[in-house]
Scaffold this active site. Structure first.
Site, mmCIF file in Angstrom:
data_model
loop_
_atom_site.group_PDB
_atom_site.id
_atom_site.type_symbol
_atom_site.label_atom_id
_atom_site.label_comp_id
_atom_site.label_asym_id
_atom_site.label_seq_id
_atom_site.Cartn_x
_atom_site.Cartn_y
_atom_site.Cartn_z
ATOM 1 C CD GLU A 46 38.856 -6.927 5.886
ATOM 2 O OE1 GLU A 46 38.023 -7.237 6.752
ATOM 3 O OE2 GLU A 46 38.708 -5.991 5.100
ATOM 4 C CB CYS B 229 35.733 -14.922 10.025
ATOM 5 S SG CYS B 229 34.706 -14.470 8.649
ATOM 6 C CB CYS C 243 33.903 -9.673 5.989
ATOM 7 S SG CYS C 243 35.384 -10.470 6.530
ATOM 8 C CB CYS D 5 25.283 -9.054 -1.659
ATOM 9 S SG CYS D 5 25.284 -10.795 -2.109
ATOM 10 C CB CYS E 148 28.338 -7.442 0.829
ATOM 11 S SG CYS E 148 29.876 -8.286 1.173
ATOM 12 C CB CYS F 197 32.636 -11.061 -3.590
ATOM 13 S SG CYS F 197 31.330 -12.283 -3.855
HETATM 14 N N1 SAH Z 1 29.875 -15.049 0.123
HETATM 15 C C1 SAH Z 1 29.416 -15.861 1.183
HETATM 16 C C2 SAH Z 1 30.311 -15.845 2.400
HETATM 17 C C3 SAH Z 1 30.903 -14.527 2.782
HETATM 18 S S1 SAH Z 1 29.761 -13.326 3.406
HETATM 19 C C4 SAH Z 1 28.000 -15.502 1.561
HETATM 20 O O1 SAH Z 1 27.505 -14.493 1.086
HETATM 21 O O2 SAH Z 1 27.400 -16.264 2.295
HETATM 22 C C5 SAH Z 1 29.396 -14.016 5.007
HETATM 23 C C6 SAH Z 1 28.101 -13.492 5.607
HETATM 24 O O3 SAH Z 1 28.229 -12.122 5.989
HETATM 25 C C7 SAH Z 1 26.933 -13.568 4.636
HETATM 26 O O4 SAH Z 1 25.793 -14.092 5.267
HETATM 27 C C8 SAH Z 1 26.763 -12.126 4.270
HETATM 28 O O5 SAH Z 1 25.494 -11.885 3.791
HETATM 29 C C9 SAH Z 1 27.078 -11.431 5.568
HETATM 30 N N2 SAH Z 1 27.327 -9.991 5.446
HETATM 31 C C10 SAH Z 1 27.882 -9.324 4.426
HETATM 32 N N3 SAH Z 1 27.922 -7.996 4.699
HETATM 33 C C11 SAH Z 1 27.372 -7.846 5.915
HETATM 34 C C12 SAH Z 1 27.108 -6.708 6.731
HETATM 35 N N4 SAH Z 1 27.435 -5.500 6.358
HETATM 36 N N5 SAH Z 1 26.520 -6.924 7.953
HETATM 37 C C13 SAH Z 1 26.195 -8.173 8.345
HETATM 38 N N6 SAH Z 1 26.414 -9.273 7.616
HETATM 39 C C14 SAH Z 1 26.989 -9.110 6.404
HETATM 40 FE FE1 SF4 Z 2 29.937 -11.850 -2.079
HETATM 41 FE FE2 SF4 Z 2 29.419 -10.268 0.002
HETATM 42 FE FE3 SF4 Z 2 27.415 -11.325 -1.399
HETATM 43 FE FE4 SF4 Z 2 28.917 -12.928 0.178
HETATM 44 S S1 SF4 Z 2 27.599 -11.249 0.847
HETATM 45 S S2 SF4 Z 2 28.249 -13.320 -1.952
HETATM 46 S S3 SF4 Z 2 30.919 -11.920 -0.058
HETATM 47 S S4 SF4 Z 2 28.945 -9.840 -2.177
#
Ligand code: SAH
Ligand code: SF4
Length: 351
Positions: free
Chosen positions: A91, A112, A341, A123, A126, A119
């Site tokens: 995406e 974005c 995302c 996390c 996510c 990934c």
């Molecule tokens: N992997 C990298 C970049 C992609 S995620 C990282 O983790 O920084 C980009 C941002 O979106 C990160 O700060 C992540 O923690 C946040 N993010 C992921 N899922 C989310 C959610 N459900 N609501 C808000 N922010 C989210």
């Molecule tokens: Fe990966 Fe999502 Fe964690 Fe970013 S926030 S490092 S995309 S699992």
């Protein structure tokens, strides 16, 4: 339907296009079609001889992906689901700065960008990490998202944030050449100050990035004020605890003479108590970092929730009270189209 076994032209930076028998000015014409006009179709390159177009198209693929779904939201955020040549889904999200946002031109457009399919870092909150890592994106797939999203938007893209699917710093071998093309005036010509990489905190890669010559911006996904809170939601914290992460940040800042941003998503009952706000302020002070607070976007199938708006405001006030630098609250963009995302892909894979 895009699908092919041919190499992708955009995987090779344009200075390295190596077509021995093709005159230099022909390569320059191809470069202009791609980067200035945004055409990823050999047939459209009307000033090239037919024979050359046919020869190049037999050797090289131009189109890395195609849009399979474009979802518009009422707040002018547009989400694009791409299908890659091997049928994997990723995406990108186009975000238009809304009118009246302080200090921002009304018409600023941010993209974005994704860097991986899925990934590996898992996390807990996510959507992108739910199925683990499928594969890295190639250089051409990273650049292709920007070229095709620009066409979709019908205008230039002002800012890039690598906050889509995947961990950008886990894919530096493809990302760094993509950045070269993105920043070059002969490529996409986007200024380094308008490009932000977001990382969950891969310490050795932050140190590696500190040596990259251009002044791109770095954002750290912190999401916790102490190790105990952070490791509950970010397994990466076991490998690189906060003190190590901050140490790498300090080295990055020292080497680059550049401010970084601490991103902090607010999840109800997990990391939104005011003790965490105070700790966040302390870390931001130590690093002289900006702070970006992001109320959590719900992900289907996960139980996490965003705090009430009163708690968000209180958290923000507490960080501001303890912190001399800039604190922003990221206002909602695209909530009605599953802004977090990875969600479009998640739905497409599990309808
Ligand atoms: N992997 C990298 C970049 C992609 S995620 C990282 O983790 O920084 C980009 C941002 O979106 C990160 O700060 C992540 O923690 C946040 N993010 C992921 N899922 C989310 C959610 N459900 N609501 C808000 N922010 C989210
Ligand atoms: Fe990966 Fe999502 Fe964690 Fe970013 S926030 S490092 S995309 S699992």
């Amino acid at each position: 339907m895009v699908s092919s076994n041919k190499p992708l032209l955009l995987d090779t930076p344009f200075e390295k296009w190596d077509w021995d028998e093709v005159p230099r000015y022909r390569r320059e014409q191809v470069r202009k079609w791609i980067f200035e006009k945004g055409f990823l179709d050999w047939d459209k390159m009307s000033n090239l001889p037919k024979s050359l177009k046919s020869e190049l198209s037999q050797r090289l693929d131009l189109l890395p992906m195609e849009a399979v779904k474009v979802q518009g939201s009422s707040d002018t955020t547009k989400k694009i689901l791409w299908k890659l040549r091997d049928q994997q889904l990723i995406e990108s999200v186009l975000i238009r700065a809304t009118e009246g946002t302080k200090g921002v031109r009304a018409s600023r457009l941010t993209l974005c960008v994704s860097t991986q399919v899925g990934c590996a870092l898992g996390c807990k909150f996510c959507a992108s990490g739910l199925d683990g890592l499928k594969r890295n994106l190639s250089t051409g797939e990273i650049v292709g998202q920007i070229l095709l999203a620009r066409k979709e938007a019908g205008r230039r893209i002002d800012n890039l944030v690598f906050m889509g699917m995947g961990e950008p710093l886990a894919n530096l071998p493809a990302l760094l050449p993509a950045l070269d093309t993105i920043l070059s005036p002969e490529g996409l010509g986007i200024g380094a100050r308008h490009v932000t990489l977001s990382t969950s905190g891969l310490v050795p890669k932050i140190l590696e990035l500190a040596n990259y010559p251009a002044q791109i911006r770095l954002a750290i996904s912190l999401h916790g004020g102490d190790d105990d809170t952070r490791k509950k939601i970010m397994p990466i914290n076991e490998r690189y605890p906060m003190e190590e992460l901050f140490h790498a940040c300090e080295q990055f800042i020292e080497q680059r003479k550049k401010m970084i941003t601490l991103e902090y998503i607010l999840i109800k009952g997990v990391n939104d108590d005011l003790k965490q706000a105070e700790l966040l302020a302390q870390h931001a002070n130590r690093l002289r970092a900006k702070v970006n607070l992001i109320p959590y976007n719900r992900v289907e199938g996960l139980d996490w929730e965003r705090p009430e708006i009163e708690q968000v405001k209180l958290f923000q006030k507490t960080v501001e009270a303890g912190h001399a630098h800039r604190v922003t609250l990221r206002l909602e963009k695209g909530h009605d189209i599953d802004a977090a995302c990875g969600q479009l892909r998640l739905k497409e894979n599990n309808p």
